[in-house]
Design an enzyme around this catalytic site. Structure first.
Site, short mmCIF file in Angstrom:
data_model
loop_
_atom_site.label_atom_id
_atom_site.label_comp_id
_atom_site.label_asym_id
_atom_site.label_seq_id
_atom_site.Cartn_x
_atom_site.Cartn_y
_atom_site.Cartn_z
N GLU A 40 95.36 52.41 43.63
CA GLU A 40 94.63 52.23 44.89
C GLU A 40 95.14 53.21 45.95
O GLU A 40 94.36 53.74 46.74
CB GLU A 40 94.77 50.79 45.41
N TRP A 76 93.41 56.32 45.24
CA TRP A 76 92.03 56.31 45.79
C TRP A 76 92.06 56.73 47.25
O TRP A 76 91.19 57.46 47.72
CB TRP A 76 91.43 54.90 45.72
N TRP A 127 64.48 54.53 53.30
CA TRP A 127 65.17 53.30 53.71
C TRP A 127 64.25 52.44 54.56
O TRP A 127 63.35 52.95 55.23
CB TRP A 127 66.43 53.66 54.53
N ASN A 166 88.58 43.68 49.62
CA ASN A 166 87.91 44.81 48.98
C ASN A 166 86.72 44.40 48.11
O ASN A 166 85.66 45.04 48.16
CB ASN A 166 88.92 45.59 48.13
N TRP A 196 72.74 53.28 54.17
CA TRP A 196 74.17 52.97 54.10
C TRP A 196 74.92 53.39 55.35
O TRP A 196 75.94 52.80 55.71
CB TRP A 196 74.80 53.62 52.85
N TRP A 217 81.48 53.33 51.18
CA TRP A 217 80.03 53.17 51.38
C TRP A 217 79.23 54.07 50.45
O TRP A 217 78.22 53.66 49.89
CB TRP A 217 79.65 53.40 52.85
P1 FAD Z 1 95.41 46.88 48.60
O1 FAD Z 1 94.55 46.43 47.48
O2 FAD Z 1 96.74 46.24 48.74
O3 FAD Z 1 95.59 48.45 48.43
C1 FAD Z 1 96.69 49.16 49.04
C2 FAD Z 1 96.18 50.28 49.93
O4 FAD Z 1 95.48 51.24 49.17
C3 FAD Z 1 95.20 49.81 51.00
O5 FAD Z 1 95.87 49.30 52.12
C4 FAD Z 1 94.43 51.08 51.29
O6 FAD Z 1 95.14 51.92 52.17
C5 FAD Z 1 94.40 51.76 49.92
N1 FAD Z 1 93.14 51.42 49.23
C6 FAD Z 1 92.90 50.35 48.46
N2 FAD Z 1 91.66 50.41 47.94
C7 FAD Z 1 91.10 51.54 48.40
C8 FAD Z 1 89.84 52.17 48.23
N3 FAD Z 1 88.88 51.64 47.46
N4 FAD Z 1 89.61 53.32 48.87
C9 FAD Z 1 90.55 53.90 49.64
N5 FAD Z 1 91.77 53.35 49.84
C10 FAD Z 1 92.04 52.20 49.23
N6 FAD Z 1 89.85 50.89 53.42
C11 FAD Z 1 90.39 51.22 54.60
O7 FAD Z 1 91.61 51.37 54.70
N7 FAD Z 1 89.61 51.40 55.71
C12 FAD Z 1 88.25 51.26 55.66
O8 FAD Z 1 87.59 51.45 56.68
C13 FAD Z 1 87.66 50.88 54.42
N8 FAD Z 1 86.32 50.68 54.32
C14 FAD Z 1 85.78 50.33 53.10
C15 FAD Z 1 84.38 50.16 52.99
C16 FAD Z 1 83.81 49.83 51.76
C17 FAD Z 1 82.31 49.65 51.66
C18 FAD Z 1 84.63 49.65 50.63
C19 FAD Z 1 84.02 49.28 49.31
C20 FAD Z 1 86.00 49.83 50.73
C21 FAD Z 1 86.59 50.17 51.95
N9 FAD Z 1 87.99 50.34 52.07
C22 FAD Z 1 88.51 50.71 53.29
C23 FAD Z 1 88.87 50.27 50.90
C24 FAD Z 1 89.50 48.90 50.62
O9 FAD Z 1 88.52 47.90 50.64
C25 FAD Z 1 90.61 48.53 51.60
O10 FAD Z 1 91.52 49.60 51.71
C26 FAD Z 1 91.37 47.30 51.15
O11 FAD Z 1 90.52 46.20 51.03
C27 FAD Z 1 92.49 46.99 52.13
O12 FAD Z 1 93.18 45.84 51.74
P2 FAD Z 1 94.68 45.91 51.24
O13 FAD Z 1 95.50 46.66 52.21
O14 FAD Z 1 95.10 44.52 50.93
O15 FAD Z 1 94.53 46.76 49.91
#
Ligand code: FAD
Length: 473
Positions: free
Chosen positions: A276, A279, A308, A343, A361, A384
């Site tokens: 993650e 990512w 859209w 997420n 979107w 997105w």
């Molecule tokens: P954990 O699961 O603990 O992951 C650890 C860290 O990894 C996160 O804090 C984050 O920095 C990074 N991470 C995890 N998943 C992703 C991912 N898919 N893409 C990029 N980085 C990731 N994340 C944001 O930080 N800001 C946003 O504005 C954001 N918008 C999103 C919009 C959509 C439509 C989707 C599908 C995902 C988005 N995410 C965003 C990614 C992800 O959902 C969040 O980072 C995550 O839910 C944060 O929770 P956590 O810190 O417990 O994540």
């Protein structure tokens, strides 16, 4: 000599590459500067919750810097363009010799920094650092030296690089010769709407973030693969809010992870969480390789031809969590009330807006930014575009989430739904994903909207719209 550290999305003293570099020369006077840009924030749709969290963290940063003898100056102008002028004046007034800052990869930010460098050329030496990533954008490429368009090979190459050696963390600076500064003047509030964040969920400051990181890597990360998809469990780190503002760095996450879980780089416990973090880097690397991603353009060109729906009532219902699909509505209310969304739910709600309501979107992307305490352009845009099947590493457009079965799968007992939708508290577990079906059988009334679209019909319409767009291409 005088060194200036320009803080932006790197509000910490530990492992801050620009700050560490500025402090290396013991004899230099080191100053910090943060420039608030409310109008620019408005243009970027920054959430009032994120503004409040930023302000709190800035205050904590100011205190931490003062303890080390570094004053943090805070200025406020309207836009990035004005911040260029502000920096110029600040450097002249304080006779700054060198400016240190950490790169931001979004286009407007990048252009602002280029402009600052241009304005200061010849007078102030400028040094930028790749600080908000594990590895610098452009450094993980295909055999042809190009950025990957698909995540899995990127991630593999990325891990190989990490196995060769981890990017180092920089130490927090030692106190400057003059010692601590007192008193520290309290910060003025920004001229920007602020909405308090729940401090039990998001306590401000580096120490809180580091404690959470440590706890997660010790106690939770090994179970992350099993827990992370269930919104009712506390199975993810919830570190995104601190990472987005740079109160915590991804290198700190990586080092803590491999300290607690030494097999993480070899696929052992912790590997899924590491993925993650990769990512997160992936989307930042993409922004650098394809600047049009910062200009509201889809990565896959033909998807811009999708027709859209301009249905403001549907959009409003989605924003307010009143679509009649409980998992979608509970998720939207979680975000609206706390500034954070799980997420799995970000994927479900984004898919619903685009693939069930056929709404552009970019409207959803912007709405998320207005609410999220962890709003981050690269991750949000990437998420997105993934959900809308318009991005580099997108789900194919014919893969459409069914919001009811997603709810049944990831919130089987409806615990999450009932927490956020009190009007469904009395509905039994099995029925909570389709409350109207249950209510109608009993002739009961519900204080909850009926589904605003029929999923099956909406799915067919979306497939047709995407196919039509693809054909015109
Ligand atoms: P954990 O699961 O603990 O992951 C650890 C860290 O990894 C996160 O804090 C984050 O920095 C990074 N991470 C995890 N998943 C992703 C991912 N898919 N893409 C990029 N980085 C990731 N994340 C944001 O930080 N800001 C946003 O504005 C954001 N918008 C999103 C919009 C959509 C439509 C989707 C599908 C995902 C988005 N995410 C965003 C990614 C992800 O959902 C969040 O980072 C995550 O839910 C944060 O929770 P956590 O810190 O417990 O994540």
């Amino acid at each position: 000599t005088t060194h200036l550290v320009w803080f932006r999305a790197d509000l910490r003293i530990h492992d801050n590459l620009a700050l560490a570099a500025a402090c290396r020369d013991k004899n230099a006077a080191v100053l910090g500067l943060f420039i608030a840009t409310p109008q620019q924030w408005q243009d970027h749709a920054m959430a009032p919750r994120q503004a409040a969290f930023l302000w709190q963290n800035l205050q904590a940063l100011q205190t931490a810097l003062a303890e080390r003898g570094i004053p943090l100056h805070v200025r406020e102008v309207a836009t990035f363009a004005e911040s260029v002028e502000e920096i110029k004046q600040f450097c002249a007034k304080h006779q700054v010799d060198a400016l240190f800052y950490n790169y931001q990869y979004e286009l407007n930010e990048h252009r602002r920094d280029r402009e600052v460098e241009r304005c200061l050329e010849g007078n102030v030496v400028c040094q930028g650092f790749d600080d908000s990533v594990l590895l610098p954008p452009g450094s993980v490429t295909t055999g042809n030296g190009e950025m990957y368009k698909v995540f899995t090979p990127f991630s593999r190459a990325f891990i190989r690089r990490l196995q060769e050696g981890l990017p180092e963390c920089a130490h927090a600076p030692k106190a400057r010769e003059g010692g601590a500064l007192t008193p520290v003047s309290p910060l003025k509030p920004f001229d920007y709407p602020q909405c308090a964040v729940d401090e039990t969920l998001f306590p401000a400051g580096e120490q809180a973030a580091l404690a959470r990181l440590r706890h997660f890597c010790q106690q939770k990360v090994a179970r992350y693969p099993d827990e992370r998809d269930f919104p009712d469990r506390d199975g993810t780190s919830r570190l995104s809010a601190w990472l987005a503002l740079g109160v915590l760095s991804p290198r700190q996450c990586l080092h803590r992870l491999v300290t607690e879980q030494p097999g993480a780089l070899e696929g052992g416990p912790g590997a899924v969480w590491l993925n993650e973090l990769i990512w997160r880097d992936f989307y930042r690397h993409l922004l650098t390789a394809w600047p049009t991603l910062s200009r509201h353009k889809p990565f896959i060109g033909w998807t811009d031809k999708v027709r859209w729906q301009q249905n403001d009532d549907h959009f409003q219902a989605w924003c307010e969590g009143k679509t009649g699909y409980p998992i979608v509505d509970a998720a939207m209310r979680q975000m609206n009330e706390t500034g954070w969304m799980h997420n799995r739910l970000r994927m479900i709600t984004a898919s619903f807006l685009v693939k069930d309501l056929l709404i552009d979107w970019r409207r959803g992307e912007r709405y998320f930014m207005t609410q999220l305490v962890d709003g981050d352009y690269a991750a949000n845009n990437g998420g997105w575009q993934w959900a809308a099947s318009t991005g580099t590493d997108a789900a194919p457009y014919f893969r459409i989430f069914n919001p009811t079965t997603q709810g049944e799968k990831f919130d089987a007992q409806g615990e999450f739904i009932r927490r956020w939708l009190p009007e469904l508290r009395h509905i039994p577990d099995k029925a909570v994903h389709q409350p109207w079906t249950w209510a109608e059988k009993r002739g009961a009334r519900l204080d909850y909207p009926r589904p605003i679209v029929d999923h099956k019909a909406a799915r067919a319409a979306t497939l047709a719209a995407y196919e039509a767009a693809r054909k015109t291409h």
